[in-house]
Design an enzyme around this catalytic site. Sequence first.
Site, PDB file in Angstrom:
ATOM      1  N   TYR A  28      98.383 -63.087 -19.309  1.00 12.95           N
ATOM      2  CA  TYR A  28      99.629 -63.001 -20.072  1.00 12.95           C
ATOM      3  C   TYR A  28     100.099 -64.375 -20.545  1.00 12.95           C
ATOM      4  CZ  TYR A  28     100.941 -58.100 -19.374  1.00 12.95           C
ATOM      5  OH  TYR A  28     101.010 -56.732 -19.415  1.00 12.95           O
ATOM      6  N   ASP A  32      88.456 -51.393 -11.268  1.00 10.49           N
ATOM      7  CA  ASP A  32      88.047 -50.105 -11.838  1.00 10.49           C
ATOM      8  C   ASP A  32      87.976 -49.029 -10.748  1.00 10.49           C
ATOM      9  OD1 ASP A  32      85.909 -51.523 -10.747  1.00 10.49           O
ATOM     10  OD2 ASP A  32      84.435 -50.748 -12.165  1.00 10.49           O
ATOM     11  N   ASP A  53     101.270 -48.417 -14.138  1.00  6.03           N
ATOM     12  CA  ASP A  53     101.521 -47.273 -15.024  1.00  6.03           C
ATOM     13  C   ASP A  53     100.796 -46.038 -14.502  1.00  6.03           C
ATOM     14  OD1 ASP A  53     103.138 -48.619 -16.877  1.00  6.03           O
ATOM     15  OD2 ASP A  53     102.091 -47.747 -18.595  1.00  6.03           O
ATOM     16  N   LYS A 107      88.479 -58.204 -10.055  1.00  4.28           N
ATOM     17  CA  LYS A 107      87.106 -57.933 -10.480  1.00  4.28           C
ATOM     18  C   LYS A 107      86.255 -59.122 -10.052  1.00  4.28           C
ATOM     19  CE  LYS A 107      85.420 -55.273 -13.226  1.00  4.28           C
ATOM     20  NZ  LYS A 107      84.428 -54.193 -12.965  1.00  4.28           N
TER      21      LYS A 107
END
Length: 368
Positions: free
Chosen positions: A141, A225, A253, A192
Amino acid sequence: MPHKILLLPGDGIGPEVMAEAKRLLAWLADRRGIAFETEEALIGGAAYEAEGVALSDASIARAKAADAVILAAVGGPQWDNLPFHLRPEAGLLAARKELELFANLRPAIVFEALIESSSLKPDVVRGLDIMIVRELTGGVYFGEPRGITDIGNGQRRGVNTQVYTTSEIHRVARVAFDLARVRQNRVCSVEKANVMESGRLWREEVAALHAKEYADVALSNMLADNCAMQLLRNPRQFDVIVTDNLFGDMLSDEASMLTGSLGMLPSASLGATDANGKRAALYEPIHGSAPDIAGRGIANPLAMILSVAMMLRYSFGHGEEADAIETAVQSVLNSGIRTGDIASPGHTPVGTKAMGEAVIAELDRLNA
Ligand code: IPM
Ligand code: MG
């Protein structure tokens, strides 16, 4: 000393749900003797229209001077084509960065009365209580370099940078470990590490901090994932999840939908505690500005009301009142009162104000 609060109603349904936060603050002052001194400022599209920026320097200064900030929502389609630095979201990102709100707490809790609203089977989500701790001021970000450049031959190149340092990882992991200790004592750290150096560093630094200061907490690691998949397969395996800014954005979310409605979930964004014991903090519902229903008085104010509860708990040490608000919300839901987003077929939904008043009536009953 009254608690100094800056209110940022923002855009869309923001002012409507903020009105219910104010109703609740007035009740707390009146009935529980908790004094607040509130001010209001513009943020998002509303600030852009009136002040030319999504969050003015003057508003940032007022936010820094406050004991806590309550934000409702920013954004709307009319500002979609503005450059990034003027978009409503820029106001939110500026508030996070300027106040150094590095730890974003996003609870995902299933209310039994709403269990049918979840898209998962009741048995999979019953009793669900996850806390996602999202890093909020670093990663892709804010990383540099970033931008879109022309590279000739009609080609362009878009770049963002994912970057974390040891101290950024440690400070947010500390928040997660501390929370776990007062919950089920389990932290799952998500990255990850199989593909990204920043992910490998994240895993190593969380493990190092764990070994040094938090060996009593059960720590596991998961690839992002896989975490997305596990949240749907068996969400109750999680207690506290700690992850970076971008994965946290997406996973929170996803987790919110396990609970059935975005309109129910609050959040807290916290900074470091300074020498005077003061900690910058911003509380906001995780739902957005919902421009499609703005101005109609039908938005669900419960996420906003629960955000006020988080503020009482995390900023002001009023755990008892926070518990009371959460209990009141549950009782209201149990009694079948619903806004449109959570209404079941055959039930007539109530509006924003009626829902706010129902929570107050329940608080009055509990307080009697
Ligand atoms: C959130 C939102 C923001 C984010 C947007 C509005 C910039 O999606 O708070 O999760 O991406 O962080
Ligand atoms: Mg998001």
